[in-house]
Every structure is written in C-alpha cells, then in structure tokens.
Design a protein around this motif. Structure first.
Motif, PDB file in Angstrom:
ATOM      1  N   TYR A   7       0.838  -1.136   0.076  1.00 28.45           N
ATOM      2  CA  TYR A   7       0.072   0.097  -0.091  1.00 28.45           C
ATOM      3  C   TYR A   7       0.983   1.266   0.041  1.00 28.45           C
ATOM      4  CZ  TYR A   7      -3.871   3.289   1.122  1.00 28.45           C
ATOM      5  OH  TYR A   7      -4.754   4.337   0.970  1.00 28.45           O
ATOM      6  N   ASP A   9      -0.417   4.585  -0.977  1.00 24.06           N
ATOM      7  CA  ASP A   9      -1.390   5.582  -1.188  1.00 24.06           C
ATOM      8  C   ASP A   9      -1.883   5.978  -0.032  1.00 24.06           C
ATOM      9  OD1 ASP A   9      -2.336   7.095  -3.046  1.00 24.06           O
ATOM     10  OD2 ASP A   9      -4.249   5.840  -3.537  1.00 24.06           O
ATOM     11  N   ALA A  12      -4.050   9.220   0.202  1.00 26.73           N
ATOM     12  CA  ALA A  12      -5.545   8.837  -0.098  1.00 26.73           C
ATOM     13  C   ALA A  12      -6.225   8.723   1.190  1.00 26.73           C
ATOM     14  CB  ALA A  12      -5.615   7.776  -1.157  1.00 26.73           C
ATOM     15  N   ASN A 301       6.057  11.681   0.641  1.00 20.95           N
ATOM     16  CA  ASN A 301       5.589  11.889  -0.903  1.00 20.95           C
ATOM     17  C   ASN A 301       6.556  11.631  -1.909  1.00 20.95           C
ATOM     18  OD1 ASN A 301       5.004  14.009  -3.282  1.00 20.95           O
ATOM     19  ND2 ASN A 301       3.042  13.744  -2.377  1.00 20.95           N
ATOM     20  N   LEU A 315      -0.961   2.366 -13.469  1.00 20.27           N
ATOM     21  CA  LEU A 315      -1.737   1.922 -12.159  1.00 20.27           C
ATOM     22  C   LEU A 315      -2.643   0.742 -12.247  1.00 20.27           C
ATOM     23  CD1 LEU A 315      -3.476   5.329 -11.012  1.00 20.27           C
ATOM     24  CD2 LEU A 315      -1.315   4.584 -10.311  1.00 20.27           C
ATOM     25  N   ALA A 325      -1.218   2.412  -5.529  1.00 21.03           N
ATOM     26  CA  ALA A 325      -0.648   3.939  -5.950  1.00 21.03           C
ATOM     27  C   ALA A 325      -1.648   4.462  -6.594  1.00 21.03           C
ATOM     28  CB  ALA A 325       0.692   3.802  -6.823  1.00 21.03           C
ATOM     29  N   SER A 326      -1.316   5.687  -6.806  1.00 22.00           N
ATOM     30  CA  SER A 326      -2.111   7.043  -7.330  1.00 22.00           C
ATOM     31  C   SER A 326      -1.595   7.638  -8.554  1.00 22.00           C
ATOM     32  CB  SER A 326      -2.711   7.737  -6.248  1.00 22.00           C
ATOM     33  OG  SER A 326      -3.425   8.807  -6.624  1.00 22.00           O
ATOM     34  N   ALA A 330      -6.215  11.088  -5.586  1.00 18.52           N
ATOM     35  CA  ALA A 330      -7.433  10.042  -5.492  1.00 18.52           C
ATOM     36  C   ALA A 330      -8.703  10.553  -5.660  1.00 18.52           C
ATOM     37  CB  ALA A 330      -7.159   9.365  -4.336  1.00 18.52           C
ATOM     38  N   THR A 333      -9.228  10.583  -9.550  1.00 21.64           N
ATOM     39  CA  THR A 333      -9.175   9.416 -10.011  1.00 21.64           C
ATOM     40  C   THR A 333     -10.307   8.803 -10.823  1.00 21.64           C
ATOM     41  OG1 THR A 333      -7.232   9.074  -8.893  1.00 21.64           O
ATOM     42  CG2 THR A 333      -8.138   7.204 -10.296  1.00 21.64           C
ATOM     43  N   ARG A 357       1.829   8.941  -8.189  1.00 19.55           N
ATOM     44  CA  ARG A 357       1.872   9.444  -6.983  1.00 19.55           C
ATOM     45  C   ARG A 357       2.125   8.287  -5.869  1.00 19.55           C
ATOM     46  NH1 ARG A 357      -2.589  12.221  -3.495  1.00 19.55           N
ATOM     47  NH2 ARG A 357      -3.388  10.071  -3.303  1.00 19.55           N
ATOM     48  N   LEU A 358       3.322   8.119  -5.169  1.00 17.87           N
ATOM     49  CA  LEU A 358       3.593   6.969  -4.069  1.00 17.87           C
ATOM     50  C   LEU A 358       3.702   7.873  -2.878  1.00 17.87           C
ATOM     51  CD1 LEU A 358       6.252   5.409  -6.144  1.00 17.87           C
ATOM     52  CD2 LEU A 358       4.036   4.676  -6.122  1.00 17.87           C
ATOM     53  N   THR A 359       2.775   7.355  -1.945  1.00 11.49           N
ATOM     54  CA  THR A 359       2.828   8.045  -0.674  1.00 11.49           C
ATOM     55  C   THR A 359       3.172   6.756   0.448  1.00 11.49           C
ATOM     56  OG1 THR A 359       0.533   8.383  -0.644  1.00 11.49           O
ATOM     57  CG2 THR A 359       1.764  10.171  -1.001  1.00 11.49           C
TER      58      THR A 359
END
Ligand code: PMP
Length: 392
Positions: A7, A9, A12, A301, A315, A325-326, A330, A333, A357-359
C-alpha cells in the motif's frame, strides 16, 4: 482484497491504527450515550467528547472552544471558506468581496470558493512556481482592499510541497485578512501550532493520520467572524448542528496524539523510504522527473512523471502486481482529467497524465519499497516497449 498488497497511497487514506480502534470501541457499545443528554450515560459520552476536544486543542496550541468537530476536511473547508464569506455580512459589510486561494488547493477548497461566485464574490488563484511553492509576495500582490480571506494549504496532497505558510500568514495578519490553511496532509508529518503558523482557521481530517474516515475538525480562532453553515440542535456551541459522532471524534484525537508522540520516528522512517523510491526510480527509469520541490516536501511523498507513459495503464499494471498507488489526486481518479496541480507547475497535459504518486506510511517496510521499485521499473519498461512496437 490482495493480502500481499503493497500500500503506497497513504495520501488517499491510512488504515486505522489498532490503538485508535481500541480507544473508539467503548463509544460504540457501553458508552453509547448522546453527549447532549443530562443523565449519567450522556455525561459519560460528553466526557469522551471533552477529552478529545481538549487533546486536539493542546496539540494545536489553541483553546478547546476554538475546535469545531466536522464530518471531515471537505466539511471543514466549506465551513471555513463560506463561513468567512458570509461572516462579512454579519459585520454589516456590503455583499460580495474578494478571496485569494492558491491554484493548487484540494477541490473542496477550490469548489467551495468557486460556489461564492454566484453570490458576488471574486476569486484570485495564485499560481505556484515550477517547484510548487506559493510565494508570499505573489499572495501579497493578489490582495485587494476588499479581500476577506486567504486560503493556502500547508502541504500538497499531490506533490507534497510544503508552503512557506508562516510568511503567507504574516501577509494576511498585516492586512487584517482571515488566513485559512488546509493542513490535512501535513497532520502527522509536521507539528501544527496555530500560533506559530499564524493561521486563523485550520482544517484536519482524521483518516489521513491513522484515524477513522468521516470525521475532521476545523480550528477557528476566537473572534474571527464566521457564519456557521450547518444549523441544527445547538451542538458544538451552536456552530455545527448534529449529534457529535463521539467514537470517531475520540479516534481522531487519539490518532493525532499518537502522531505527535511518534512524529520523529515516523518522519525518519518514511523519509528514508521516500528517498529510496525517488533515488532508485530516477536512476533506473530513463526520462523520469520528480514533481514538486525536492527538499520542501512531505517526508512521505513521491510524485514522478515518466515521459511517454500514461498514468492509467501504469496504475492498472501495478494494481495487478498488488501495488496500490495513485496518479494525480485520488479524489479525481476516474475522471482522467490531467491534474490541476501538475498543470499549475507547468506540466503539459501528456506529462500531467503520466504522473505517479507514491505516498509511504509508517508501516511500510524496506522490502516492500524494494519490491515496488522493481515492479515499477519493469512495468514502465514493458509499457514503453509495447508503445514503441505500436501496441499501446
Ligand atoms: N484536503 C486535502 C488536502 C485532502 O488531501 C483531502 C482528501 N483527499 C481533503 C481535503 C478532503 O478530505 P475528506 O475526504 O476527509 O473530506
């Protein structure tokens, strides 16, 4: 659901911390009273609510009477922006006025401000620089004699950029203009002392810092004229009607207290993982660039653009490999509209659509990050090979 999901994201949403769940559970069962009821059960629920309010006030360095519980950040942002706008009328001002917001705000700020258009308000959207920073001078230059509110987010949900908020708030204070910040993404990564930041209004959402969804808070400095948006039974000191969701509110306060308590280790951990993702992906994937300021960004981030690669197939391929990921935000999206934030920092539509975007979060491991790097690099190579061969 894929148990082995990696995970990435956390901007989000985040999973509820088990300690937060434990704190909430009694308020769903034996402590179920309505906090407005006068008998013992009600007073017991009220005690939980009071504890949560005092805890949040302590963490934000404000009075507990300055905290208004909401259903999340969307409601808090609406309450702040429309509240200040209508609040002008309460002070006997003429209808209408001027509001300054950054061009990279979350839709809940952009749309709330946009809705005031119908009521004679005018907006100025201040553009950030190419790194996503909103310059205090640019905010100052946008002000007019009738400006009643400045709203600039503390940290971006998309590119993670941390704004020079203290300097922007100083501009607001010098001109006697109310200053709001959406601190949703900064909560849990930065301390949020409202006096140090110099803000009059600040928005929180619990599910971004390992609390439950559907609960948030608005800090509103005493004396800032706000017209309340949700009328009802007099709860929250008549500022927001509706029976308080005590369990979720207790969860939010517990989650923020834990976030503060563990701030240093969470920041150090996520920063290490973030830097590994950025360094490895920039090195291994040709034609990759980092979006947003390299240093002045949230510790968790990563936002990258890979030339010629569309975000959607990327994605979907990552999803098949169990990586969440995003691309863009989100919240938008599905619309596949290129992100307004990436466009505001100068990316063209094609590049904006190709962003990833990977958080990262407090519970991600180094092994997960290494597996994600492998997968992302190989998926991009495959998409590019297919595109080159005319299959995509
Ligand atoms: N502001 C920001 C910066 C956000 O990231 C989000 C959630 N994506 C919101 C506001 C809205 O939060 P909620 O969905 O909890 O209302």
């Amino acid at each position: 659901m894929n148990d082995a999901c990696i995970y990435l994201d956390h901007a989000a949403t985040t999973p509820v911390d088990p300690r937060v769940l434990d704190a909430m559970l009694p308020f769903f069962s034996e402590r179920y009273g309505n906090p407005s009821s006068v008998y013992d059960l009600g007073r017991d629920a009220r005690a939980g609510l009071d504890w949560a309010r005092e805890t949040l006030a302590h963490l934000l360095n404000c009075q507990s009477s300055e905290i208004i519980m909401t259903s999340g950040a969307t409601e808090a942002n609406n309450a702040a922006i429309k509240g200040v706008a209508w609040g002008r009328r309460l002070q006997g001002e003429q209808p209408g006025g001027h509001i300054v917001i950054s061009a990279i705000e979350h839709p809940s700020v952009l749309q709330a401000a946009g809705s005031l258009d119908l009521h004679g308000f005018e907006m100025t959207h201040v553009l950030p620089d190419k790194d996503g920073i909103v310059a205090p001078d640019a905010v100052a230059a946008a002000l007019r004699p009738d400006t009643c509110l400045i709203s600039v987010m503390l940290a971006s949900n998309e590119i993670g950029t941390i704004q020079p908020l203290q300097d922007i708030a100083r501009v607001a204070r010098e001109r006697g203009i109310a200053m709001h910040t959406d601190a949703v993404q900064a909560a849990g990564a930065l301390p949020l002392d409202v006096d140090l930041l110099g803000v009059d209004l600040l928005t929180l959402s619990a599910h971004k810092f390992y609390g439950p969804k559907g609960v948030g808070a608005l800090y509103a400095r005493q004396g800032v004229p706000l017209a309340w948006q949700q009328h009802g039974g007099g709860q929250e000191n008549t500022r927001r009607g509706g029976t308080e969701n005590v369990a979720l509110i207790v969860g939010m306060a517990t989650a923020l207290a834990l976030a503060y308590h563990e701030l240093e280790e969470r920041v150090a951990h996520t920063r290490t993982l973030r830097d590994r993702l950025i360094d490895e992906l920039l090195e291994r994937v040709p034609d990759a660039r980092l979006n947003g300021h390299a240093e002045r960004r949230l510790p968790n981030n990563v936002n990258l653009t890979f030339g010629g690669v569309d975000g959607e197939p990327l994605l979907l391929s990552l999803d098949m490999l169990g990586i969440a990921a995003s691309s863009g935000s989100a919240c938008s999206t599905g619309s596949m509209e290129p992100s307004h934030v990436l466009r505001a920092i100068g990316l063209d539509d094609g590049m904006a659509r190709g962003s990833l975007r990977l958080t990262v979060g407090k519970d991600n491991t180094r092994d997960e990050i290494d597996r994600a790097i492998e997968s992302i690099a190989s998926v991009i190579a495959r998409i590019r090979a297919l595109t080159a061969a005319g299959y995509a």
